[in-house]
Each structure stands twice: as C-alpha cells, then as structure tokens.
Design an enzyme around this catalytic site. Structure first.
Site, short mmCIF file in Angstrom:
data_model
loop_
_atom_site.label_atom_id
_atom_site.label_comp_id
_atom_site.label_asym_id
_atom_site.label_seq_id
_atom_site.Cartn_x
_atom_site.Cartn_y
_atom_site.Cartn_z
N SER A 54 17.68 25.91 42.68
CA SER A 54 18.12 27.26 43.03
C SER A 54 19.59 27.48 42.77
O SER A 54 20.07 27.34 41.65
CB SER A 54 17.76 27.56 44.49
OG SER A 54 18.00 28.92 44.80
N HIS A 55 20.34 27.78 43.81
CA HIS A 55 21.75 28.16 43.69
C HIS A 55 22.68 26.95 43.73
O HIS A 55 23.90 27.13 43.73
CB HIS A 55 22.12 29.11 44.83
CG HIS A 55 21.80 28.55 46.19
ND1 HIS A 55 20.50 28.36 46.62
CD2 HIS A 55 22.59 28.12 47.20
CE1 HIS A 55 20.53 27.83 47.84
NE2 HIS A 55 21.78 27.68 48.22
N ASP A 113 21.44 34.10 40.65
CA ASP A 113 21.72 32.68 40.86
C ASP A 113 21.03 31.80 39.84
O ASP A 113 20.51 32.27 38.83
CB ASP A 113 21.32 32.29 42.28
CG ASP A 113 19.81 32.25 42.48
OD1 ASP A 113 19.12 33.05 41.83
OD2 ASP A 113 19.33 31.43 43.28
N ASP A 168 18.13 30.09 39.59
CA ASP A 168 16.75 30.30 39.17
C ASP A 168 16.33 31.76 39.19
O ASP A 168 15.16 32.08 39.00
CB ASP A 168 15.80 29.47 40.04
CG ASP A 168 15.81 29.90 41.51
OD1 ASP A 168 16.85 30.34 41.99
OD2 ASP A 168 14.76 29.77 42.17
N ASP A 201 16.37 34.15 41.63
CA ASP A 201 15.72 34.82 42.76
C ASP A 201 16.71 35.44 43.75
O ASP A 201 16.28 36.16 44.67
CB ASP A 201 14.74 33.89 43.48
CG ASP A 201 15.42 32.68 44.13
OD1 ASP A 201 16.63 32.48 43.93
OD2 ASP A 201 14.71 31.93 44.83
N ARG A 202 17.99 35.21 43.59
CA ARG A 202 19.00 35.79 44.48
C ARG A 202 19.83 36.82 43.73
O ARG A 202 19.86 36.86 42.51
CB ARG A 202 19.89 34.71 45.08
CG ARG A 202 19.11 33.69 45.89
CD ARG A 202 20.01 32.70 46.58
NE ARG A 202 19.22 31.67 47.24
CZ ARG A 202 19.56 31.08 48.39
NH1 ARG A 202 20.68 31.40 48.99
NH2 ARG A 202 18.78 30.16 48.91
N LYS A 245 11.37 36.10 46.17
CA LYS A 245 12.50 37.02 46.08
C LYS A 245 12.88 37.14 44.61
O LYS A 245 12.56 36.28 43.80
CB LYS A 245 13.67 36.55 46.94
CG LYS A 245 14.09 35.09 46.79
CD LYS A 245 15.19 34.77 47.80
CE LYS A 245 15.58 33.30 47.78
NZ LYS A 245 14.64 32.45 48.53
#
Length: 634
Positions: free
Chosen positions: A192-193, A357, A359, A361-362, A457
């Site tokens: 992720s982030h 971010d 991947d 999703d943010r 998300k």
C-alpha cells in the site's frame, strides 16, 4: 533449497560464468524503473566446476534445489512438485494483508508458505478449476512474486490466472476485474502506502469473489495453517512473459495477461458523467494537477485524465510507476506528498490538486491553499453524490465510516435520513454492508474513500468524484466568470452541517513492547472511568474499547481502539495500526465539533490544542515510548 537474503545479488555482481535462466518478465518492465538490479538467488547446490544456474523465480529456485521434493502428474498434464517446508512465526495478516520488509519475504519459502496456507484454508470450490486475478503496485519483488503465485496456483488446481501486464494492477482495479470477470478471487501484491525497494516493504493479500478483502474468518485460518504447513504444491511450468498481452494455455490451466486499465476505466465511465468532467478540465480558467507519486496510478492517470477527459499531459506529476516509487514514500498526506502541497500552497497555484498512494486506493484532495481532510471529503461526496454523480442518481442506500473517522459523515446521514454505520478500521468491514445492499458511500480518515461500485477504497474514484462535484457546481458558469472553488464547496458544507475539527498524530515504528504497554494502560483507564469524570475542561460521556458486531453476519471484532467520548461531542481515540511492516505505529485521533460559523476558519491545530494536550497526558506516550514528536500530523 534456500532463498536467504545473504544470497541475493544484483546482475552486476554475477560471475561471467553464471547462466541466468529468466524469462522476459523478470527484466525491468516497460514503464517501471529498472532500479539498479534484479533479485536473483544464488544458493543452488552445484557440482564442483559447473556453471551456476540462477533462477529469477524463488519457486523455480526452490524446486530446482530441493532434493527431497517429489513430482506427480495431475489432470492438467502439468507436473506438480511437492516441496517440503517448515513454518515461520509471525505470518498473521494485519488490517490489509501480510506486510513485512522485502528481506523477510526473501527467506526460503516465506511467501510460498503463505500462498500455500491460503489454498489450504479455502474450500476447494472457491478455487479449484476457477479463475483468480493477480495484480500489484509495481514495487520491488512483485515480478518474482507473481511467477511464484502463478505456479503455486497451478499446483493447487486453479484453472486460470488473469494477471495485469507486467504484474501491474491497482487494488481498486483488481476488485473491479474480479467483479466484472466473475472471478473466484484475486491476489494483490502491495504494501500500500509503505515505501518500496530492496530495503523496504512488500505485502500480499487475498480478495474474495465480491472483490472485497478476505474476512477475518479466512485470514485467521490462513494464519493457523502457516503454523503447521509442511509442504508446498508447485507446478513445474516455465516463467510467464508478463510483458505481452495474450494467453498461455496448458491442458487445464491458463494464464491470461490483460491490460490493467481497460476494465477499470470502463467502470469509471459508467459511474461518472465523463462529458461533464471533461467540460471542466477543458475550461482555460481551471487548472488541475494529479500526483501519482511514481506509484501504480501513474499507469491509470494518463489514459483516464488525459486521454479520456482532456486534461493537459503536464497535469500528471510523477506519472511513471517505479519499483522504489522514486525513493519516495507513496502516502498521499501533507508530509509525504510535500511536492504537491508546495504547488497547491505556492504562487499561481492550480485550482484542484490530488494525489494517490502506492496501490491506488488512497487519495488526498487539495484546493488552492486549502486542504480537505479525508473526513470532510467523504462527507461532502456523500452530500453531493445524488446531484452530481449519475451512479447515485437514485440516492445512496446508506453511509458508513471507520470508527476513528470524524463524525462529519454522521451529520450528513442524519440530515439525508440515511442508514448509518460505524465500523472498525479496515475496508473489509464495509464489504458485508455493501453486499447486503445497506451501504453506498464510505470512508476512512486514513485517506480512503469509496463506494459500492467495487469492494475496495478507490483513489481515482475519489478524485473523479470531486471533479464531478466541482464540474456540477460550475456547469452554468460562463467563460470568464469566477468559478466555485474547492474552498467554497467545503465552506458551504460547514455552513450547512457544522465543522468537525479533526487531526491525527502518527508515531511510526515505535517499539512494540512500549506501544502495547501504553494501550494496556489506556484500556485500564477507560474501564475505570465513569460518566462525569473531568479531563481538563472536558466532561466524559463514556470511555471504552470499541467492539463491533456486524449487522449482516453477527461476527464480532473486539479491541478496535480505545475511545474517550465527551459530552460536547469531542473524541480522543487511540489505536495501533496494522498496516506497517516493522515495529508499531501508534495513532492518536482528536475531534471536536464546532457549530459557531465565526470559528470555522480557525486552524485545526489551534482549535484542537486543549484536546491534544489531554490526549498526550492520559496516554503517557513519552513515558511508554520515549517519543516526543509525531512522525506525521494530519
């Protein structure tokens, strides 16, 4: 067999007598950084005087080096090797998968164990002869991991793998493809982030057939199986060339390499009014900038924002996905997306800025010299959705937020007379509500916003939602007229609903022992507190350790964060994050509602200082962790 960190070497350090057995897919991919090296594993047993045979794929290396492995034929006409293995401690997933340092995943069988444990945990009908999706954010080790996952999937009887070209596919896109192609589930290779590269983070998670992250009932089984695993089933097939779109077919197993953008882009066109958004982006007086942070949305930004919607190509910043995210930290907040913040708060700033971010999703939303908190963002999207986004033309079914997220969304639900849900942190908790038809729009204060168009998300979705709102507000404006701005939209929302001042303090990579002691102390304090207790100038309404009972299936999630809620609606929340790869991240959330219009423009840190002081005092954070300053303030 051994795949230890000590045996990792870049190409530049290989002997010229070394034979490298790699497919094209293990070379630097077309729109990713070549970095400085490609991981190879050099610890195969070799006869004296022979040339070394190195495999880019850890599974192939494992299969080639294991003298105790066995091969059997299966109905797919593929040889399946059964490789002995031993359990690892600590393979329990957090709120969004298993995340560790790359060097941890490079241990012999570390990732293979987890993948096999997953198949051992699923009912056979959930994957046998079925279709699984595979994608990732392009970070370091994804290409090698993709080959491993494909081979273990084939070895366990999966019928087909749909994989994004070069292993690329954003987390929201994986969810979208699972749903569109009616797949049984999918793997997402991402931390992720968190930062990427040989010295940083890697992660893996599994999403189910609805596109949502696997529930705790499954992740708990996976963890249990990692503690007793003794063998791995690996198909003896060559590495797949992931750089070319097309299919590779065996008798009863196939791999289809797909464009990672097409299905997702088509979904966005069905959700939003693209001509309306395009009319905004083509206005000469409106300027837009999107920072992809050298992460996966760089692969989506140009096709969607530029090719579909007409944005200027130079509106995309850091748009080439890199394995190490350009040595950056792909977390779209005020600290790590500082280059975007400087642009939006600088001279001649654009009208609208956004970032996503690692991947995809943010998201972070900014106006000209104006930051929109994630809590306000989801509330404003929910309040504006029916009029500005075609997907919601009949109105949202319900709204939900994670427990630490501010109560701004609650006020929208109340005014619109919509069902409302408060859930623990973790997108999987929204999925059940969506599948039951109870929820349309939801969000987390951790820069996550989304809806029931998928079960994750979705960063680009949030950006398109904001562009839709701005475009709708300005659709009747004539050329040269002053446009309704981001700050105008937020201020108007506050006038109607009031303002929830909100801030989050992150203390990253704290010593786990001290962090756990701090949380235990807070749980003790909460259990002993009673209504009417004074905390500075604040009067306690209640204190607890949040427990959630899912209204759909009755499952219970306990110890989800310690809450101190006061009679004026103010809240202090403490929790440990499950999204890091090392140590513990302590998060402190503070919130205070303000109805007085004359106080809405006060700086959030100023408005919240008395509450922040109480939070730091009752937590004894410095005493337990030695930390004086947060890593990030949002």
């Amino acid at each position: 067999m051994a795949l230890n960190v000590a045996d990792w070497r870049p190409h530049s350090q290989l002997s010229n007598k070394t034979e490298v057995l790699c497919s094209k897919s293990t070379r630097p991919i077309s729109f990713l950084s070549s970095l400085n090296s490609v991981a190879l594993f050099s610890n195969l047993s070799l006869k004296k005087g022979s040339q070394a045979a190195l495999f880019c794929d850890p599974v192939k290396a494992a299969s080639a080096s294991s003298s105790s492995s066995t091969s059997v034929a299966n109905p797919q006409n593929i040889k399946v090797k059964t490789v002995p293995t031993k359990p690892f401690d600590g393979q329990k997933t957090g709120t969004s998968g298993l995340r560790k340092k790359v060097k941890v995943f490079l241990q012999e069988n570390y990732l293979a164990n987890w993948i096999q444990a997953l198949f051992n945990s699923l009912p056979p009908e959930d994957y046998k002869d079925g279709v699984l999706v595979l994608g990732g954010d392009g970070r370091f080790f994804n290409r090698e991991a993709a080959q491993m996952i494909i081979k273990i999937a084939a070895g366990n009887g999966v019928g087909k793998i749909l994989v994004g070209r070069d292993g690329i596919m954003s987390t929201p896109a994986v969810s979208a493809v699972i749903r569109k192609r009616k797949a049984n589930g999918g793997f997402i290779m991402s931390a992720s982030h968190n930062p990427g590269g040989p010295d940083y983070d890697w992660g893996i998670k599994f999403n189910y057939s609805s596109g949502q992250p696997a529930p705790e009932s499954i992740t708990d089984k996976i963890y249990g199986n990692t503690l007793s695993i003794s063998k791995i089933k690996i198909a003896d097939i060559p590495d797949i060339d992931l750089s070319q779109i097309g299919s590779i077919n065996y008798e009863a197993f196939s791999v289809e390499v797909v464009d990672p953008v097409t299905d997702y882009s088509e979904l966005m066109e069905n959700v939003f009014d693209f001509p309306l958004i395009k009319s905004l982006l083509l206005r000469p007086e409106f300027r837009f900038v999107f920072n992809a942070m050298h992460a996966v949305t760089g692969a989506y930004a140009h096709p969607i924002f530029v090719e579909k919607l007409g944005a200027s190509p130079d509106s995309i910043l850091n748009g080439v996905p890199l394995e190490d995210f350009g040595h950056g930290h792909p977390d779209p907040n005020l600290t790590y997306a500082k280059d975007l913040v400087n642009i939006m708060y600088g001279a001649d700033a654009p009208d609208f800025g956004a970032a996503s971010d690692g991947d995809g999703d943010r998201n972070m939303i900014l106006g000209k010299e104006f930051f929109v908190t994630p809590s306000d963002s989801v509330a404003i999207i929910a309040a504006s959705a029916q009029e500005s986004i075609p997907y919601f033309q009949s109105g949202p079914k319900g709204l939900a937020r994670s427990m630490p997220t501010s109560c701004a969304l609650d006020r929208v639900a109340q005014k619109l007379n919509l069902p409302f849900y408060e859930v623990p942190t973790g997108w999987k908790f929204f999925g059940n509500l969506m599948d039951a038809g109870k929820l349309s729009i939801c969000g987390e204060e951790s820069f996550g916003t989304g809806s029931d168009h998928i079960r994750e998300k979705d960063g680009i979705w949030a950006v398109l939602a904001w562009l839709s709102i701005i475009a709708f507000k300005n659709k009747d404006k004539k050329a040269g007229e002053k446009l309704v701005s981001v700050s105008d939209i937020v201020t108007e929302h506050w006038l109607k609903f009031g303002r929830n001042f909100f801030s989050r303090y992150d203390y990253e990579e704290c010593e786990l022992e001290g962090a756990n002691k701090m949380m235990a102390s807070l749980r003790d304090l909460a259990s002993q507190s009673k209504a009417g207790d004074k905390y500075g100038t604040f009067t306690l309404q209640f204190a607890d350790d949040f427990t959630y009972t899912d209204p759909v299936d009755g499952s219970i999630a306990a110890k989800q964060g310690v809450r101190f809620v006061f009679t004026d609606g103010s809240r202090i929340i403490f929790r440990l994050s499950g999204t890091g790869s090392a140590g513990a991240t302590i998060r402190i959330y503070v919130e205070q509602f303000e109805a007085d219009l004359t106080k809405h423009n006060v700086d959030a840190q100023t408005a919240l200082k008395p509450l922040i002081d109480v939070a730091l005092s009752i937590s004894k954070l410095k005493e337990f962790t030695g930390r004086e300053q947060p890593t990030v303030i949002t």
